[in-house]
Design a protein around this motif. Sequence first.
Motif, mmCIF file in Angstrom:
data_model
loop_
_atom_site.group_PDB
_atom_site.id
_atom_site.type_symbol
_atom_site.label_atom_id
_atom_site.label_comp_id
_atom_site.label_asym_id
_atom_site.label_seq_id
_atom_site.Cartn_x
_atom_site.Cartn_y
_atom_site.Cartn_z
ATOM 1 N N ARG A 178 0.749 -1.408 -0.041
ATOM 2 C CA ARG A 178 -0.527 0.121 0.100
ATOM 3 C C ARG A 178 0.950 1.128 -0.350
ATOM 4 N NH1 ARG A 178 -3.206 -3.394 3.418
ATOM 5 N NH2 ARG A 178 -1.937 -1.839 5.936
ATOM 6 N N TRP A 181 2.199 1.363 -3.597
ATOM 7 C CA TRP A 181 1.151 2.211 -4.516
ATOM 8 C C TRP A 181 0.541 3.596 -4.501
ATOM 9 C CZ3 TRP A 181 -2.098 -0.927 -7.534
ATOM 10 C CH2 TRP A 181 -2.568 -0.250 -8.003
ATOM 11 N N SER A 182 0.640 3.767 -2.543
ATOM 12 C CA SER A 182 0.661 5.553 -2.764
ATOM 13 C C SER A 182 1.758 6.434 -3.614
ATOM 14 C CB SER A 182 0.771 6.072 -0.792
ATOM 15 O OG SER A 182 -0.812 5.341 -0.869
ATOM 16 N N GLN A 185 1.921 7.077 -6.873
ATOM 17 C CA GLN A 185 1.110 8.021 -7.382
ATOM 18 C C GLN A 185 1.444 8.998 -7.395
ATOM 19 O OE1 GLN A 185 -3.164 6.255 -5.658
ATOM 20 N NE2 GLN A 185 -3.604 6.026 -7.871
ATOM 21 N N SER A 190 -0.184 6.100 -13.422
ATOM 22 C CA SER A 190 -1.484 6.064 -13.348
ATOM 23 C C SER A 190 -1.736 4.394 -12.815
ATOM 24 C CB SER A 190 -2.232 5.630 -14.650
ATOM 25 O OG SER A 190 -1.192 3.988 -15.618
ATOM 26 N N SER A 191 -2.874 4.516 -11.955
ATOM 27 C CA SER A 191 -2.884 3.377 -11.332
ATOM 28 C C SER A 191 -2.843 1.895 -12.268
ATOM 29 C CB SER A 191 -4.722 3.416 -10.975
ATOM 30 O OG SER A 191 -4.879 4.803 -9.916
ATOM 31 N N THR A 192 -3.371 2.006 -13.676
ATOM 32 C CA THR A 192 -3.471 1.046 -14.777
ATOM 33 C C THR A 192 -1.562 0.255 -14.547
ATOM 34 O OG1 THR A 192 -5.048 1.632 -15.760
ATOM 35 C CG2 THR A 192 -3.549 0.177 -16.383
ATOM 36 N N ARG A 195 -0.908 -1.423 -11.586
ATOM 37 C CA ARG A 195 -1.227 -2.416 -11.440
ATOM 38 C C ARG A 195 -0.397 -3.703 -11.885
ATOM 39 N NH1 ARG A 195 -5.752 -1.330 -12.603
ATOM 40 N NH2 ARG A 195 -6.754 -0.633 -10.132
#
Length: 213
Positions: A178, A181-182, A185, A190-192, A195
């Motif tokens: 997590r 991820w943050s 970003q 991008s989130s895509t 991922r």
Amino acid sequence: MKITAKQGRFNKIHISIDDEYLTTVDSDYWYSCGYISGDEIDERELAAFKSAADSRRAFNAAADIISRREHSKKELLTKLKSKFDEEAAESAVERLCELGMVDDERFARLYAEELYTRKNMGERRIRYELAAKGISPDITEYAIECLNEQIGEDNVKRIVDIIAKKYYNITNDEKQRRRAWSALQRLGYSSTDIRHAFNEYDEESFDSSEGWE
């Protein structure tokens, strides 16, 4: 009114009007301005002298600032306005632009490259940072295009490399996952793409662990 000049340290000349300090100029300006110490000067002449002196001081200050690193036009203007009046600051910046010493296109290219290589920022964050420096959308697009031509690297691979260097334990640590991820970003990915990079990194980690069995 009487204008007088007193030699200061190095090439500084301290200017007074009727024995009251007015400003400090460099010796080159003073000896080229047409006055000598003790001359009489009227209000109109004084205003013109002060305006020219302020513009000169602003220009010298601006040249000193950009000698340390590149600045955008807006960034330099903001710094000068904290010390000089708006007219002097704008005059100095415009002159430096005319001389090619301040160039938003050059600045944008170099800054985008620095943000990418030294701070691992993605395209979205780089666009934001360039806008914050006052770079126009057209010049920003140009800088991004130059960067993409130079690096020739897709975002997913870039993110995987960042994970491997800074967040290598995401496969076994949900908190770290997590956090990564943050952070990614915030860097402008991008989130895509994040991922896909996570999946690719998980697969690489799994294949690597299989190899040790």
